[in-house]
Each structure stands twice: as C-alpha cells, then as structure tokens.
Design a protein around this motif. Structure first.
Motif, PDB file in Angstrom:
ATOM      1  N   ALA A  43       0.815  -1.217   0.000  1.00 25.37           N
ATOM      2  CA  ALA A  43       0.000   0.000   0.000  1.00 25.37           C
ATOM      3  C   ALA A  43       0.847   1.265   0.000  1.00 25.37           C
ATOM      4  CB  ALA A  43      -0.928  -0.005   1.210  1.00 25.37           C
ATOM      5  N   GLU A  44       2.056   1.210   0.575  1.00 18.04           N
ATOM      6  CA  GLU A  44       2.877   2.421   0.671  1.00 18.04           C
ATOM      7  C   GLU A  44       3.646   2.737  -0.600  1.00 18.04           C
ATOM      8  OE1 GLU A  44       5.633  -0.894   1.832  1.00 18.04           O
ATOM      9  OE2 GLU A  44       3.609  -0.399   2.412  1.00 18.04           O
ATOM     10  N   LEU A  45       3.445   1.965  -1.646  1.00 15.15           N
ATOM     11  CA  LEU A  45       4.151   2.189  -2.909  1.00 15.15           C
ATOM     12  C   LEU A  45       3.691   3.508  -3.531  1.00 15.15           C
ATOM     13  CD1 LEU A  45       6.226   0.416  -4.356  1.00 15.15           C
ATOM     14  CD2 LEU A  45       4.395  -0.411  -5.788  1.00 15.15           C
ATOM     15  N   PRO A  46       4.632   4.330  -4.036  1.00 13.51           N
ATOM     16  CA  PRO A  46       4.224   5.591  -4.669  1.00 13.51           C
ATOM     17  C   PRO A  46       3.391   5.352  -5.930  1.00 13.51           C
ATOM     18  CG  PRO A  46       6.627   5.313  -4.737  1.00 13.51           C
ATOM     19  CD  PRO A  46       6.065   4.142  -4.016  1.00 13.51           C
ATOM     20  N   ALA A  47       2.649   6.370  -6.314  1.00 18.57           N
ATOM     21  CA  ALA A  47       1.742   6.259  -7.461  1.00 18.57           C
ATOM     22  C   ALA A  47       2.482   5.882  -8.739  1.00 18.57           C
ATOM     23  CB  ALA A  47       0.982   7.559  -7.649  1.00 18.57           C
ATOM     24  N   ALA A  48       3.678   6.434  -8.940  1.00 24.63           N
ATOM     25  CA  ALA A  48       4.430   6.119 -10.161  1.00 24.63           C
ATOM     26  C   ALA A  48       4.856   4.656 -10.175  1.00 24.63           C
ATOM     27  CB  ALA A  48       5.654   7.030 -10.261  1.00 24.63           C
ATOM     28  N   GLY A  49       5.209   4.102  -9.022  1.00 23.76           N
ATOM     29  CA  GLY A  49       5.560   2.685  -8.939  1.00 23.76           C
ATOM     30  C   GLY A  49       4.365   1.805  -9.243  1.00 23.76           C
TER      31      GLY A  49
END
Length: 119
Positions: A43-49
């Motif tokens: 869930a903590e993955l950035p939007a670009a990832g």
C-alpha cells in the motif's frame, strides 16, 4: 502522470521518483526487459511505482517502452524500476544482444541455390 493539453505532465519527473536521481542498479539499460514478479504491491508504494506495475501487468516491456507508456523520462523509469526490483516486485533481464552480422556471400549462395531449384 496524466498530461495537460500542452503535453507537459502535471507532476515533474523528479517527484515521481521521490527525488531520487540515480537508480540503485547500474545495470538497467534502456533496452533492459522488465517483468512483474507477481507479489501484490504494498500500500505504501508511490503512485508512479503502481503505474509501472500496472503497465507491466500485461507482460514484459523494455524500460524505454514503459517510459513511453507512462510519459516519463527513461531516467525516471530506471529509478522506479530499480526500486521495484529491490523490493522484489519486478524482475529485469539484460537486453537481447544484437545478432551477429550476416555473411553476404552465404546469402548470395542461398539465393543462387533457390534460383537453381526454381528452374
């Protein structure tokens, strides 16, 4: 990541990478092939990832193809891909090497042989 009418992205590329300028893996090239590794994205993955993982959900792409689909510079996608590889979410493989140069004499002999079979 979506662009405005003028074509400029709403978010600058350096913000997509969290301000990181260089990938942690120097072996990633423009033609390195990226494939999603399979585990679910945290869930903590950035939007670009997340966007990169989404693009790779359909199969494998080169770094430059993923950059084109995401409308990001290749350097930013290299940083994102290196981070996802470090997290175990992506796999990468070296680019397919260029084929050896063909022998023009061999091709001429094959063409002559095919012409001889035709007649």
């Amino acid at each position: 990541m979506t662009g405005r009418r003028g074509g400029r992205p709403l978010v600058p590329a350096y913000l997509s990478t969290g301000g990181v300028a260089r990938p942690s893996r120097s072996h990633l090239e423009r033609l390195s092939v990226l494939t999603a590794a399979g585990p679910p994205a945290p869930a903590e993955l950035p939007a670009a990832g997340l966007a990169l993982l989404d693009v790779l959900a359909g199969g494998s792409l080169t770094v430059v193809e993923a950059a084109a689909l995401l409308r990001l510079p290749v350097s930013a996608v290299r940083v994102l891909a290196a981070d996802l590889i470090d997290r175990g979410l992506l796999l990468s493989r070296a680019p397919i090497p260029a084929a050896d140069r063909f022998d023009p004499d061999l091709l001429k002999r094959v063409a002559d042989g095919l012409r001889a079979l035709k007649h």
